[in-house]
Design a protein around this motif. Structure first.
Motif, PDB file in Angstrom:
ATOM      1  N   LYS A  13      62.920  30.550 -10.520  1.00  0.00           N
ATOM      2  CA  LYS A  13      61.477  30.594 -10.321  1.00  0.00           C
ATOM      3  C   LYS A  13      61.111  30.367  -8.858  1.00  0.00           C
ATOM      4  CE  LYS A  13      60.864  28.731 -14.893  1.00  0.00           C
ATOM      5  NZ  LYS A  13      59.922  29.191 -15.812  1.00  0.00           N
ATOM      6  N   ILE A  14      59.966  30.870  -8.475  1.00  0.00           N
ATOM      7  CA  ILE A  14      59.423  30.552  -7.148  1.00  0.00           C
ATOM      8  C   ILE A  14      59.023  29.082  -7.216  1.00  0.00           C
ATOM      9  CG2 ILE A  14      57.590  31.002  -5.479  1.00  0.00           C
ATOM     10  CD1 ILE A  14      57.416  33.859  -6.689  1.00  0.00           C
ATOM     11  N   PRO A  15      59.564  28.233  -6.355  1.00  0.00           N
ATOM     12  CA  PRO A  15      59.299  26.796  -6.473  1.00  0.00           C
ATOM     13  C   PRO A  15      57.851  26.428  -6.117  1.00  0.00           C
ATOM     14  CG  PRO A  15      60.581  27.249  -4.506  1.00  0.00           C
ATOM     15  CD  PRO A  15      60.466  28.548  -5.249  1.00  0.00           C
ATOM     16  N   GLN A  16      57.331  25.434  -6.791  1.00  0.00           N
ATOM     17  CA  GLN A  16      55.989  24.935  -6.511  1.00  0.00           C
ATOM     18  C   GLN A  16      55.883  24.421  -5.082  1.00  0.00           C
ATOM     19  OE1 GLN A  16      55.498  21.947  -9.526  1.00  0.00           O
ATOM     20  NE2 GLN A  16      54.987  23.449 -11.111  1.00  0.00           N
ATOM     21  N   GLU A  17      56.991  23.989  -4.535  1.00  0.00           N
ATOM     22  CA  GLU A  17      57.010  23.452  -3.172  1.00  0.00           C
ATOM     23  C   GLU A  17      56.679  24.500  -2.118  1.00  0.00           C
ATOM     24  OE1 GLU A  17      59.158  20.828  -5.858  1.00  0.00           O
ATOM     25  OE2 GLU A  17      59.384  22.961  -5.487  1.00  0.00           O
ATOM     26  N   ILE A  18      56.540  25.751  -2.526  1.00  0.00           N
ATOM     27  CA  ILE A  18      56.118  26.810  -1.612  1.00  0.00           C
ATOM     28  C   ILE A  18      54.806  26.406  -0.934  1.00  0.00           C
ATOM     29  CG2 ILE A  18      54.808  28.206  -3.268  1.00  0.00           C
ATOM     30  CD1 ILE A  18      57.278  29.788  -0.930  1.00  0.00           C
ATOM     31  N   ALA A  19      54.026  25.589  -1.599  1.00  0.00           N
ATOM     32  CA  ALA A  19      52.722  25.143  -1.084  1.00  0.00           C
ATOM     33  C   ALA A  19      52.852  24.332   0.202  1.00  0.00           C
ATOM     34  CB  ALA A  19      51.990  24.323  -2.141  1.00  0.00           C
ATOM     35  N   PHE A  20      54.035  23.804   0.479  1.00  0.00           N
ATOM     36  CA  PHE A  20      54.228  23.008   1.694  1.00  0.00           C
ATOM     37  C   PHE A  20      54.280  23.874   2.954  1.00  0.00           C
ATOM     38  CE2 PHE A  20      56.616  19.888  -1.203  1.00  0.00           C
ATOM     39  CZ  PHE A  20      55.440  19.226  -1.523  1.00  0.00           C
ATOM     40  N   LEU A  21      54.421  25.162   2.802  1.00  0.00           N
ATOM     41  CA  LEU A  21      54.520  26.077   3.953  1.00  0.00           C
ATOM     42  C   LEU A  21      53.111  26.509   4.377  1.00  0.00           C
ATOM     43  CD1 LEU A  21      57.515  28.192   2.668  1.00  0.00           C
ATOM     44  CD2 LEU A  21      57.575  26.283   4.280  1.00  0.00           C
ATOM     45  N   ILE A  22      52.307  25.549   4.796  1.00  0.00           N
ATOM     46  CA  ILE A  22      50.876  25.787   5.019  1.00  0.00           C
ATOM     47  C   ILE A  22      50.574  26.731   6.172  1.00  0.00           C
ATOM     48  CG2 ILE A  22      50.142  23.637   3.938  1.00  0.00           C
ATOM     49  CD1 ILE A  22      49.887  22.462   6.763  1.00  0.00           C
ATOM     50  N   ASN A  23      51.492  26.928   7.092  1.00  0.00           N
ATOM     51  CA  ASN A  23      51.259  27.829   8.219  1.00  0.00           C
ATOM     52  C   ASN A  23      51.840  29.219   8.005  1.00  0.00           C
ATOM     53  OD1 ASN A  23      49.877  25.934   9.860  1.00  0.00           O
ATOM     54  ND2 ASN A  23      51.840  24.958  10.324  1.00  0.00           N
ATOM     55  N   LEU A  24      52.269  29.492   6.786  1.00  0.00           N
ATOM     56  CA  LEU A  24      52.903  30.769   6.476  1.00  0.00           C
ATOM     57  C   LEU A  24      51.880  31.902   6.517  1.00  0.00           C
ATOM     58  CD1 LEU A  24      55.781  31.582   5.694  1.00  0.00           C
ATOM     59  CD2 LEU A  24      55.083  31.461   3.313  1.00  0.00           C
ATOM     60  N   HIS A  25      52.178  32.954   7.286  1.00  0.00           N
ATOM     61  CA  HIS A  25      51.319  34.139   7.379  1.00  0.00           C
ATOM     62  C   HIS A  25      51.851  35.266   6.497  1.00  0.00           C
ATOM     63  CE1 HIS A  25      48.678  33.211  10.891  1.00  0.00           C
ATOM     64  NE2 HIS A  25      49.535  32.215  10.921  1.00  0.00           N
ATOM     65  N   THR A  26      53.180  35.353   6.362  1.00  0.00           N
ATOM     66  CA  THR A  26      53.808  36.423   5.596  1.00  0.00           C
ATOM     67  C   THR A  26      54.908  35.837   4.725  1.00  0.00           C
ATOM     68  OG1 THR A  26      53.372  38.058   7.323  1.00  0.00           O
ATOM     69  CG2 THR A  26      55.098  38.592   5.755  1.00  0.00           C
ATOM     70  N   LEU A  27      54.863  36.169   3.439  1.00  0.00           N
ATOM     71  CA  LEU A  27      55.915  35.765   2.509  1.00  0.00           C
ATOM     72  C   LEU A  27      56.419  37.011   1.803  1.00  0.00           C
ATOM     73  CD1 LEU A  27      57.612  33.677   0.997  1.00  0.00           C
ATOM     74  CD2 LEU A  27      55.689  33.392  -0.588  1.00  0.00           C
ATOM     75  N   GLN A  28      57.687  37.335   2.028  1.00  0.00           N
ATOM     76  CA  GLN A  28      58.308  38.486   1.397  1.00  0.00           C
ATOM     77  C   GLN A  28      59.536  38.023   0.614  1.00  0.00           C
ATOM     78  OE1 GLN A  28      58.966  41.246   4.687  1.00  0.00           O
ATOM     79  NE2 GLN A  28      57.042  42.250   4.180  1.00  0.00           N
ATOM     80  N   LEU A  29      59.481  38.233  -0.701  1.00  0.00           N
ATOM     81  CA  LEU A  29      60.582  37.872  -1.590  1.00  0.00           C
ATOM     82  C   LEU A  29      60.987  39.089  -2.414  1.00  0.00           C
ATOM     83  CD1 LEU A  29      59.168  34.430  -2.842  1.00  0.00           C
ATOM     84  CD2 LEU A  29      60.909  34.825  -1.081  1.00  0.00           C
ATOM     85  N   ASN A  30      60.993  40.232  -1.798  1.00  0.00           N
ATOM     86  CA  ASN A  30      61.233  41.504  -2.480  1.00  0.00           C
ATOM     87  C   ASN A  30      62.681  41.676  -2.931  1.00  0.00           C
ATOM     88  OD1 ASN A  30      58.553  42.307  -1.813  1.00  0.00           O
ATOM     89  ND2 ASN A  30      59.291  42.840   0.231  1.00  0.00           N
ATOM     90  N   ARG A  31      62.833  42.453  -4.010  1.00  0.00           N
ATOM     91  CA  ARG A  31      64.140  42.879  -4.506  1.00  0.00           C
ATOM     92  C   ARG A  31      65.134  41.723  -4.633  1.00  0.00           C
ATOM     93  NH1 ARG A  31      61.777  46.456  -1.575  1.00  0.00           N
ATOM     94  NH2 ARG A  31      62.716  45.938   0.409  1.00  0.00           N
ATOM     95  N   ASN A  32      64.699  40.720  -5.384  1.00  0.00           N
ATOM     96  CA  ASN A  32      65.573  39.623  -5.778  1.00  0.00           C
ATOM     97  C   ASN A  32      65.614  39.598  -7.301  1.00  0.00           C
ATOM     98  OD1 ASN A  32      66.519  38.083  -3.321  1.00  0.00           O
ATOM     99  ND2 ASN A  32      64.327  38.161  -2.886  1.00  0.00           N
TER     100      ASN A  32
END
Length: 127
Positions: A13-32
């Motif tokens: 799963k995409i972890p809930q902790e993704i929320a800690f990356l507050i300065n993230l402009h682009t998130l690419q998790l394609n083809r996994n």
């Protein structure tokens, strides 16, 4: 900040902790091989401009928190098994230019406010 973990055979799963990356402009998790739902915490990424989750095994509905991503310009979620209706909060994304929903399990109608921002120029939706 830019994070591209595409084509890495990631699973789980995409972890809930993704929320800690507050300065993230682009998130690419394609083809996994990611599965489960897109976490509600994704809506805490207030700086996010591009969210791309193409060709995974994501399921469940789109989280309502996605409507909090006021800077989002591109949302790519094609080729998953996301289900349910497209939430009306998508219409809150006034900077959204590209929206790719193809090959999921959505039901119902498109929200009437989906184009109210006037910037959406590239929209792909089919089964």
């Amino acid at each position: 900040m830019y994070l591209d973990l595409s084509n890495n055979q990631l699973f789980g799963k995409i972890p809930q902790e993704i929320a800690f990356l507050i300065n993230l402009h682009t998130l690419q998790l394609n083809r996994n091989k990611l599965n489960g739902s897109i976490p509600q915490e994704i809506g805490q990424l207030k700086s996010l401009r591009v969210l791309s989750l193409v060709e995974n095994h994501l399921t469940g509905p789109l989280p309502l928190s996605i409507g909090n991503l006021s800077k989002l310009q591109a949302l790519y979620i094609r080729d998953n098994q996301i289900s349910g209706s497209i939430p009306n909060v998508i219409g809150n994304l006034k900077n959204l230019v590209v929206l790719r929903f193809a090959r999921n399990n959505f039901t119902g109608h498109l929200p009437p406010n989906i184009c109210q921002g006037g910037r959406l120029i590239n929209f792909t939706w089919w089964c």
